[in-house]
Design a protein around this motif. Structure first.
Motif, mmCIF file in Angstrom:
data_model
loop_
_atom_site.group_PDB
_atom_site.id
_atom_site.type_symbol
_atom_site.label_atom_id
_atom_site.label_comp_id
_atom_site.label_asym_id
_atom_site.label_seq_id
_atom_site.Cartn_x
_atom_site.Cartn_y
_atom_site.Cartn_z
ATOM 1 N N VAL A 184 32.640 20.557 -54.381
ATOM 2 C CA VAL A 184 32.219 19.491 -53.475
ATOM 3 C C VAL A 184 32.471 19.963 -52.039
ATOM 4 N N THR A 185 31.478 19.819 -51.183
ATOM 5 C CA THR A 185 31.628 20.237 -49.785
ATOM 6 C C THR A 185 31.993 19.038 -48.921
ATOM 7 N N ASP A 186 31.044 18.158 -48.655
ATOM 8 C CA ASP A 186 31.362 16.939 -47.912
ATOM 9 C C ASP A 186 30.320 15.877 -48.230
ATOM 10 N N SER A 189 27.972 16.343 -51.063
ATOM 11 C CA SER A 189 27.212 17.579 -51.185
ATOM 12 C C SER A 189 27.998 18.569 -52.040
ATOM 13 N N ILE A 190 27.292 19.548 -52.611
ATOM 14 C CA ILE A 190 27.961 20.488 -53.503
ATOM 15 C C ILE A 190 27.522 21.919 -53.223
ATOM 16 N N ARG A 191 28.326 22.837 -53.771
ATOM 17 C CA ARG A 191 28.000 24.257 -53.706
ATOM 18 C C ARG A 191 28.045 24.794 -55.131
ATOM 19 N N ASP A 196 24.968 26.406 -51.052
ATOM 20 C CA ASP A 196 24.905 24.963 -50.855
ATOM 21 C C ASP A 196 23.658 24.405 -51.534
ATOM 22 N N PRO A 198 21.306 21.044 -51.893
ATOM 23 C CA PRO A 198 20.989 19.697 -51.413
ATOM 24 C C PRO A 198 20.666 18.771 -52.587
ATOM 25 N N LEU A 199 21.262 17.609 -52.583
ATOM 26 C CA LEU A 199 21.003 16.600 -53.603
ATOM 27 C C LEU A 199 20.585 15.300 -52.935
ATOM 28 N N GLU A 201 20.670 11.452 -51.876
ATOM 29 C CA GLU A 201 21.827 10.612 -51.587
ATOM 30 C C GLU A 201 22.259 9.819 -52.818
ATOM 31 N N THR A 204 25.226 10.781 -55.381
ATOM 32 C CA THR A 204 26.657 10.533 -55.201
ATOM 33 C C THR A 204 27.162 9.435 -56.130
#
Length: 211
Positions: A184-186, A189-191, A196, A198-199, A201, A204
């Motif tokens: 989890v980045t912020d 968001s994930i890596r 990275d 993109p998902l 919204e 979440t």
């Protein structure tokens, strides 16, 4: 006696507390089923009279032991069928829900047992939801919702909600699958594998990770 309407109520109540702890309210149940609150109130009374749920006026609804056993049995059917359609017939994970809704009321116990055996007694369906065994038991790991996981959290994708087919397709297009290890980045968001990802919204509130 078998009743698709009763089974739909019990499944919805069961689903509500699979991945969180708050019990479902009558208004939430009505919204989930797309029914008038008055209709839901009357059915909940009937379910309580049959010993399948406990409920007090205006309060939350809980399954009794008998209700949970019945709900687990129909959910077992549904999820085994979904797994069968994906594994044996090449369905995508966003295509199986409606088919399983029809077939879960149509196949015999003998065929269901054959499907389970052929698939190797799977414990999880294509979306990561636990498949109850013949006694209604399930196994789930400790989990956290993606939107509630702190930055830096590393976990495996345990489950992606099957509620929204468009979201399932978007998650799949991003290369995120059940079982994948992500960081989890912020802000949800994930890596994955150092890249990275993109998902949408909505992910979440629809993706669960191991703790």
């Amino acid at each position: 006696m078998p009743s698709p309407a009763i089974d739909d109520y019990l499944k919805t109540i069961y689903h509500h507390t699979e991945w969180q702890t708050e019990r479902i309210t009558p208004s939430q149940l009505a919204a989930e089923l797309g029914l008038a609150p008055s209709s839901v109130t009357e059915m909940v009374r009937k379910l309580a009279a049959q010993g399948l749920v406990t409920h007090r006026p205006y309060g939350p609804i809980a399954l009794t032991e008998a209700g949970e056993q019945r709900a687990a049995a129909i959910i077992r059917r549904h999820r085994l069928i979904e797994t069968w359609l994906v594994g044996e017939f090449g369905y995508a994970w966003d295509e199986v829900h409606d088919e399983a809704e029809v077939l879960e009321h149509a196949i015999s116990d003998r065929l269901l047992e054959g499907i389970d055996e052929r698939l190797g007694r799977p414990r999880f369906d294509p979306h990561g939801d636990a498949i109850p065994d013949a006694e209604g038991r399930v196994h789930r790991e400790p989990f956290v919702l993606l939107g509630q996981a702190p930055a830096g959290h590393v976990g495996r994708v345990l489950r992606v909600s099957d509620r929204d087919p468009d979201l399932l397709r978007a998650v799949e297009a991003a290369g995120v699958a059940v079982g994948a290890t992500v960081t989890v980045t912020d802000a949800g968001s994930i890596r994955v594998d150092g890249a990275d990802v993109p998902l949408p919204e909505a992910a979440t509130a629809a993706v669960w990770l191991s703790t």
